[in-house]
Design an enzyme around this catalytic site. Structure first.
Site, mmCIF file in Angstrom:
data_model
loop_
_atom_site.group_PDB
_atom_site.id
_atom_site.type_symbol
_atom_site.label_atom_id
_atom_site.label_comp_id
_atom_site.label_asym_id
_atom_site.label_seq_id
_atom_site.Cartn_x
_atom_site.Cartn_y
_atom_site.Cartn_z
ATOM 1 N N GLY A 68 24.063 20.401 -12.836
ATOM 2 C CA GLY A 68 24.330 19.765 -14.129
ATOM 3 C C GLY A 68 25.722 20.068 -14.623
ATOM 4 O O GLY A 68 26.084 19.699 -15.725
ATOM 5 N N CYS A 69 26.511 20.753 -13.808
ATOM 6 C CA CYS A 69 27.880 21.095 -14.193
ATOM 7 C C CYS A 69 28.797 19.942 -13.773
ATOM 8 O O CYS A 69 28.767 19.511 -12.630
ATOM 9 C CB CYS A 69 28.297 22.367 -13.485
ATOM 10 S SG CYS A 69 29.963 22.886 -13.839
ATOM 11 N N ILE A 70 29.582 19.435 -14.714
ATOM 12 C CA ILE A 70 30.433 18.315 -14.351
ATOM 13 C C ILE A 70 31.911 18.645 -14.588
ATOM 14 O O ILE A 70 32.211 19.586 -15.291
ATOM 15 C CB ILE A 70 30.081 17.042 -15.152
ATOM 16 C CG1 ILE A 70 29.657 17.395 -16.572
ATOM 17 C CG2 ILE A 70 28.954 16.301 -14.453
ATOM 18 C CD1 ILE A 70 29.575 16.245 -17.512
#
Lengths: 111, 98, 120
Positions: free
Chosen positions: A109-111
């Site tokens: 979920g890290c962008i």
């Protein structure tokens, strides 16, 4: 494939500099990874890094920032469980930078 | 002959097809196929009935991975990867019900 | 950001295919964006929550432990289909996290009530 050479050992890394093998991690390579991120490791930094490793060990994931903040607050107290504190330690994103230093994969979920 | 089934019995009809074909020889359950060898599964009775003419094996590492090794149906023999190879060598032909 | 009601419907056993793992990733991503996420487990999907995965022998990551982190992500609505559990000889005590078990018809109504349904 990139790699870090240290004390006669080879630590494989991916194209973004994350360790490929979780089990390779030790404090020496963590120090090198921190240097690459321009992070001066203090006891407070190690506290977060060790917390992340424990979290990964228990749940097999690197938590998203919001979850990390909340979980740290629960364990280490509200003065540490806030994003200002964590961003001061890891200015380019606590999840991203601290995970890299902890030898974990990039958080989901890290962008 | 040896019939290798790798699909869950409640997801695909592979196992029922083997049983209905009146096969003799052996069935080896692997991957999601191992769920057929667990107590309380809807196919339990059908599988037990077939054991009169068929030997039933299930792959241990696949049972372990799915957390169902402790609910193995009585009469099913657990084999490892070496046992898998031995079974393939033992039977003249085998069919994988992919 | 508008909050939508997301339901992720899981119908596949773990490890045999990649669906279960991919679904879990989507759940974590969705929850990280503070959406209202609930999970439904039906058919072989209920096997995803079976306690005691030991995956060393098949060389895959055991993601059972990750379901335990869902609470940290504020994902607390986990529904399992009663009929699917019965057909597999499973009870909620066999599962690795607390769930709400409900009859299939009720689960169907809950699906109707969502803004977004994602199928795995």
């Amino acid at each position: 494939m990139a790699a870090i050479e240290l004390n006669g050992k080879t630590y494989e890394t991916d194209e973004e500099g994350y360790l490929v093998n979780l089990a390779d991690w030790d404090e020496d390579v963590a120090a090198v990874l921190a240097e690459q991120e321009n992070v001066q490791m203090s006891n407070n930094h190690w506290e977060v890094v060790n917390f992340l490793r424990e979290y990964y060990n228990e749940f097999q994931i690197a938590p998203a920032v919001r979850v990390l903040t909340k979980a740290i607050g629960k364990k280490l107290g509200p003065e540490k469980g806030n994003s200002q504190y964590l961003y001061e330690l890891f200015p380019y994103g606590p999840a991203k930078q601290a995970c890299k230093i902890a030898g974990l994969p990039k958080p989901t979920g890290c962008i | 002959m040896l019939h290798i089934v790798n699909k869950s019995p409640l997801e695909r009809p592979s196992l029922d097809t083997v049983l209905q074909a009146g096969a003799d020889g052996a069935i080896l359950l692997i991957e999601d196929g191992v769920y057929a060898a667990t107590r309380g599964n809807a196919v339990e009775d059908r599988l037990k009935k077939a054991m009169g003419t068929l030997k039933v094996y299930a792959l241990g590492p696949d049972l372990d991975a799915r957390g169902v090794a402790d609910r193995l149906t009585e009469g099913v023999t657990v084999v490892g990867y070496d046992g898998f190879v031995d079974l393939v060598a033992e039977y003249k032909t085998n069919q994988s019900w992919l | 950001m508008t909050t939508k009601k997301f339901m992720i419907v899981n119908r596949k056993a773990p490890y045999g295919t990649v669906y279960a793992l991919e679904s879990l990733e989507v759940v974590l991503i969705g929850a990280a964006f503070e959406q209202d996420v609930s999970l439904a487990f039906m058919d072989d999907g209920v096997y995803q929550l079976k306690k005691g995965h030991q995956t060393k022998g098949i060389g895959m990551k055991a993601f059972e432990k990750t379901y335990g982190a869902l609470e940290d992500y504020d994902v607390t609505k986990l529904y399992v289909d009663q009929e699917s559990m019965a057909a597999r000889g499973l009870t909620p005590e066999d599962l690795c996290v607390p769930v709400e078990m409900m009859p299939r018809a009720d689960l169907g109504k809950l699906m109707e009530d969502q803004d977004v349904v994602l199928s795995f």
